[in-house]
Write a protein that holds these residues in place. Sequence first.
Motif, short mmCIF file in Angstrom:
data_model
loop_
_atom_site.label_atom_id
_atom_site.label_comp_id
_atom_site.label_asym_id
_atom_site.label_seq_id
_atom_site.Cartn_x
_atom_site.Cartn_y
_atom_site.Cartn_z
N MET A 1 59.62 12.04 55.58
CA MET A 1 58.60 11.92 54.55
C MET A 1 59.20 12.41 53.22
SD MET A 1 58.41 14.77 56.52
CE MET A 1 57.65 14.08 57.94
N GLY A 2 58.56 12.04 52.08
CA GLY A 2 59.09 12.46 50.77
C GLY A 2 60.53 12.01 50.62
N PRO A 3 61.36 12.82 49.93
CA PRO A 3 62.75 12.43 49.69
C PRO A 3 63.57 12.20 50.97
CG PRO A 3 62.21 14.45 48.49
CD PRO A 3 61.01 14.10 49.29
N SER A 4 63.19 12.85 52.06
CA SER A 4 63.95 12.66 53.32
C SER A 4 63.94 11.21 53.76
CB SER A 4 63.34 13.49 54.45
OG SER A 4 63.57 14.83 54.26
N LYS A 5 62.88 10.50 53.43
CA LYS A 5 62.75 9.10 53.84
C LYS A 5 63.93 8.29 53.30
CE LYS A 5 58.72 6.42 54.85
NZ LYS A 5 58.52 6.93 56.17
N LYS A 6 64.29 8.60 52.03
CA LYS A 6 65.40 7.89 51.40
C LYS A 6 66.74 8.39 51.97
CE LYS A 6 67.09 6.55 46.89
NZ LYS A 6 67.90 7.49 46.13
N TRP A 7 66.83 9.71 52.15
CA TRP A 7 68.10 10.30 52.58
C TRP A 7 68.55 9.76 53.93
CZ3 TRP A 7 68.06 16.28 51.28
CH2 TRP A 7 67.83 16.43 49.91
N ILE A 8 67.59 9.52 54.85
CA ILE A 8 68.02 9.13 56.20
C ILE A 8 68.58 7.71 56.26
CG2 ILE A 8 66.42 10.74 57.35
CD1 ILE A 8 64.78 8.31 58.25
N SER A 9 68.31 6.94 55.19
CA SER A 9 68.89 5.59 55.22
C SER A 9 69.83 5.35 54.03
CB SER A 9 67.77 4.55 55.26
OG SER A 9 66.87 4.82 54.22
N SER A 10 70.33 6.44 53.44
CA SER A 10 71.23 6.32 52.29
C SER A 10 72.64 5.92 52.73
CB SER A 10 71.35 7.66 51.56
OG SER A 10 70.18 7.97 50.88
N THR A 11 73.37 5.27 51.82
CA THR A 11 74.79 5.01 52.07
C THR A 11 75.58 6.29 51.82
OG1 THR A 11 75.22 4.50 49.76
CG2 THR A 11 74.54 2.65 51.18
N ARG A 12 76.83 6.31 52.22
CA ARG A 12 77.68 7.48 52.01
C ARG A 12 77.77 7.81 50.51
NH1 ARG A 12 81.56 11.22 54.14
NH2 ARG A 12 81.59 12.58 52.31
N ASN A 13 77.91 6.76 49.67
CA ASN A 13 77.99 6.99 48.22
C ASN A 13 76.70 7.62 47.69
OD1 ASN A 13 80.54 6.11 47.93
ND2 ASN A 13 80.00 4.04 47.20
N GLU A 14 75.57 7.13 48.16
CA GLU A 14 74.28 7.70 47.72
C GLU A 14 74.14 9.16 48.17
OE1 GLU A 14 71.53 3.62 47.74
OE2 GLU A 14 71.81 4.76 49.59
N LEU A 15 74.61 9.42 49.38
CA LEU A 15 74.54 10.81 49.88
C LEU A 15 75.44 11.73 49.06
CD1 LEU A 15 74.46 10.34 53.78
CD2 LEU A 15 72.59 11.04 52.29
N ASP A 16 76.61 11.23 48.67
CA ASP A 16 77.52 12.04 47.84
C ASP A 16 76.88 12.35 46.49
OD1 ASP A 16 79.43 12.22 49.78
OD2 ASP A 16 80.72 10.64 48.97
N LEU A 17 76.18 11.36 45.92
CA LEU A 17 75.48 11.59 44.64
C LEU A 17 74.39 12.64 44.82
CD1 LEU A 17 74.98 8.00 43.11
CD2 LEU A 17 76.16 9.97 42.05
N THR A 18 73.62 12.51 45.89
CA THR A 18 72.55 13.48 46.14
C THR A 18 73.14 14.87 46.35
OG1 THR A 18 71.29 11.73 47.21
CG2 THR A 18 70.54 13.96 47.61
N PHE A 19 74.25 14.93 47.09
CA PHE A 19 74.94 16.21 47.32
C PHE A 19 75.25 16.88 45.97
CE2 PHE A 19 78.72 18.83 47.80
CZ PHE A 19 78.43 19.59 48.93
N GLY A 20 75.80 16.08 45.04
CA GLY A 20 76.13 16.61 43.72
C GLY A 20 74.88 17.08 42.98
N ASN A 21 73.82 16.28 43.07
CA ASN A 21 72.59 16.63 42.35
C ASN A 21 71.95 17.91 42.85
OD1 ASN A 21 72.73 14.40 40.70
ND2 ASN A 21 71.50 13.11 42.06
N ILE A 22 71.93 18.08 44.18
CA ILE A 22 71.19 19.26 44.67
C ILE A 22 72.06 20.53 44.69
CG2 ILE A 22 69.59 17.83 46.05
CD1 ILE A 22 70.97 18.88 48.58
N ASN A 23 73.37 20.38 44.53
CA ASN A 23 74.24 21.56 44.63
C ASN A 23 74.86 22.00 43.29
OD1 ASN A 23 74.33 22.41 47.52
ND2 ASN A 23 74.86 20.25 47.77
N HIS A 24 74.45 21.39 42.20
CA HIS A 24 75.11 21.81 40.96
C HIS A 24 74.65 23.19 40.49
CE1 HIS A 24 71.53 19.65 39.10
NE2 HIS A 24 71.41 20.87 38.71
#
Length: 249
Positions: free
Chosen positions: A226-249
């Motif tokens: 649910m919420g953002p997790s819905k997108k994360w579970i079907s993200s590509t590796r590139n999208e996950l890397d972008l999210t990783f950068g966004n949440i860990n800066h």
Amino acid sequence: MNMQVRKNTILITGGSTGIGFALAESFVKLGNRVIICGRRADRLEDAKRRLPALSVKQCDVSKEYDRKNMYAWIEENFKELNVLVNNAGIQRRVDFTKGTDDLLKNEDEIEINLKAQIYLAAQFVPMLSKQKDAAIVNVSSGLGFVPLTIFPIYSATKAAIHSFTMSLRYQLRGTSVKVFEVIPPTVYDTELKGEPIENAAWTVSSSEVAEAVVKGLEEDEFEIAMGPSKKWISSTRNELDLTFGNINH
Ligand SMILES: NC(=O)c1ccc[n+]([C@@H]2O[C@H](COP(=O)([O-])OP(=O)(O)OC[C@H]3O[C@@H](n4cnc5c(N)ncnc54)[C@H](OP(=O)(O)O)[C@@H]3O)[C@@H](O)[C@H]2O)c1
């Protein structure tokens, strides 16, 4: 046939607060028999006061003795149990620049978040598989898909739960036990973080999680996000890397 969400007998670990309690409330409202467990007696009493239909059991799921004791109590009193919700969990900040200081002074996330879920699943499969319809519901986290690096062990345990749940689902495919994974994003109204967090667009409430779980069970949606997790579970590796950068800066 899809899972019925009424008339089940359901054990929720860590059911006295947060997501576990919201699930307990929803399941009781739907006419299920609900048992919760947790370590703190005052929290269990409080939950029972708020929801008198609950049965409560004090149990530290990371302790083998407690797990065996709870299993025996359930076998004696609720042998019709057909749903196990592996929800109990903790979250700790661990800073590896301090050597082992943080790691050793904190409670053991591997024992509570990972090992306990695995052992409880193994312990309950024989009981659950005697029932016509049964389920194991493992609570992981969006952070199992994209780690938040201030919580390194937590994120790793949740990634492991995702992997374990896939294998368990496959191994049990020939039994009556369906295996679900619940993948919440940040939930703002629980005790997990030890301090209140803002109700922002990227967070959800524990009752929203409970609502999604009930719907997911009804619809055989085996990965309930649910919420953002819905997108994360079907993200590509590139999208996950972008999210990783966004949440860990
Ligand atoms: N909140 C979030 O943002 C979020 C996001 C994704 C996933 N999750 C997951 O959702 C689950 C529930 O967390 P929550 O957010 O609802 O937090 P919470 O309000 O702190 O609930 C955790 C529950 O687990 C119990 N618990 C902890 N360790 C235990 C142990 N060793 N044995 C038995 N019970 C234990 C706690 O009670 P006692 O301390 O009394 O034992 C408490 O009732 C966890 O697995 C968590 O990782 C939470």
